[in-house]
Design an enzyme around this catalytic site. Structure first.
Site, PDB file in Angstrom:
ATOM      1  N   ASP A  24     -19.923 -23.244   6.830  1.00  0.00           N
ATOM      2  CA  ASP A  24     -20.376 -21.846   6.931  1.00  0.00           C
ATOM      3  C   ASP A  24     -21.381 -21.575   8.047  1.00  0.00           C
ATOM      4  O   ASP A  24     -22.363 -20.847   7.846  1.00  0.00           O
ATOM      5  CB  ASP A  24     -20.980 -21.392   5.601  1.00  0.00           C
ATOM      6  CG  ASP A  24     -20.020 -21.514   4.438  1.00  0.00           C
ATOM      7  OD1 ASP A  24     -18.821 -21.733   4.670  1.00  0.00           O
ATOM      8  OD2 ASP A  24     -20.478 -21.400   3.284  1.00  0.00           O
ATOM      9  N   LYS A 133     -12.962 -20.002   2.745  1.00  0.00           N
ATOM     10  CA  LYS A 133     -13.224 -20.311   1.342  1.00  0.00           C
ATOM     11  C   LYS A 133     -13.833 -19.082   0.668  1.00  0.00           C
ATOM     12  O   LYS A 133     -14.678 -18.403   1.254  1.00  0.00           O
ATOM     13  CB  LYS A 133     -14.106 -21.546   1.175  1.00  0.00           C
ATOM     14  CG  LYS A 133     -15.528 -21.446   1.698  1.00  0.00           C
ATOM     15  CD  LYS A 133     -16.254 -22.778   1.475  1.00  0.00           C
ATOM     16  CE  LYS A 133     -17.704 -22.733   1.915  1.00  0.00           C
ATOM     17  NZ  LYS A 133     -18.545 -21.828   1.141  1.00  0.00           N
ATOM     18  N   CYS A 166     -23.770 -23.865  -0.628  1.00  0.00           N
ATOM     19  CA  CYS A 166     -22.399 -24.268  -0.323  1.00  0.00           C
ATOM     20  C   CYS A 166     -22.267 -25.740   0.070  1.00  0.00           C
ATOM     21  O   CYS A 166     -21.265 -26.380  -0.259  1.00  0.00           O
ATOM     22  CB  CYS A 166     -21.830 -23.372   0.769  1.00  0.00           C
ATOM     23  SG  CYS A 166     -21.623 -21.656   0.231  1.00  0.00           S
TER      24      CYS A 166
END
EC number: 3.5.1.110
Length: 230
Positions: A24, A133, A166
């Site tokens: 990310d 995702k 995450c």
């Protein structure tokens, strides 16, 4: 094979049967004006993390490791985010921020938006894999597990943002699926206070994996290190 110095102990792996996971590294999480910044989280110290990830990616690619880039987010209508029947609807700070600031609706973590894009400094190359995702874990509703298993990959090296959300979520799920997870601590950044970073790293090195750093990782992948092990 190479041996990486790490906490709580060194770990040996074959780079060509391992993957570097970049979690990310989007404008949303690393750039002023992105989601985390607008939601009140401090992103002022993410620049060194970006530089360290660049270094780790270059070393990993040269050693033959698979590079996997994750982008967290949802479709423009936020169907993938889940409605009121999903806990994600209630806990996602991005969704809550948009509900509290309607002028941001459709701008945070929406596929195709500036917020969703990877930061300019980090550009996937041919042979890399880029995966969307919809939740914190990179194993949930993605082909990550099948991609790794089909290549015989069991060792995962993690970088990215946020360490305590995450990154840790993906590493934990990998642990439950019998993957060996290593975090490069100076190539990650927390969402929240500094203690969140320390707590996440404590959890990882104590219960779920290993912790190292970018310089040590690059040294382990250098040709001289391979020669010593061989």
């Amino acid at each position: 094979m190479t041996t990486l110095t790490a906490r709580p102990e060194a770990i040996t792996f074959d780079p060509q049967q391992s993957a570097l996971i970049v979690v990310d590294m989007q404008n949303a999480y690393a750039t002023p004006g992105g989601y985390l910044d607008l939601a009140g989280f401090d992103v002022s110290t993410t620049r060194p993390v970006i530089a360290n990830i660049q270094t780790a990616v270059t070393a990993a690619r040269a050693a033959g490791m698979l590079i996997i880039w994750f982008q967290n987010g949802w479709d423009e209508q936020y169907v993938e985010a889940g409605g009121p029947g999903s806990p994600n609807f209630h806990k996602s700070n991005a969704l809550k921020t948009m509900r509290n600031q309607p002028q941001l609706q459709g701008k945070l973590l929406a596929k195709g938006s500036w917020d969703y894009q990877l930061v300019d400094e980090l550009v996937p190359q041919p042979g890399d894999i880029v995966l969307p995702k919809p939740r914190y874990s990179g194993f949930f509703n993605t082909p990550l597990d099948s991609i790794l298993r089909s290549r015989g990959i069991r060792h995962l090296v993690f970088t990215g943002i946020a360490t305590n959300v995450c990154v840790e979520s993906t590493l934990r799920d990998g642990f439950f699926l019998e993957y060996f997870g290593v975090v490069l601590e100076d190539a990650t950044h927390q969402a929240g206070p500094e203690f969140a970073q320390k707590a996440a790293l404590f959890n990882i090195e104590t219960f779920f994996g290993w912790v190292s750093d970018v310089e040590t990782f690059c040294d382990a992948l250098s040709p001289t290190s391979f020669a010593r092990i061989a």
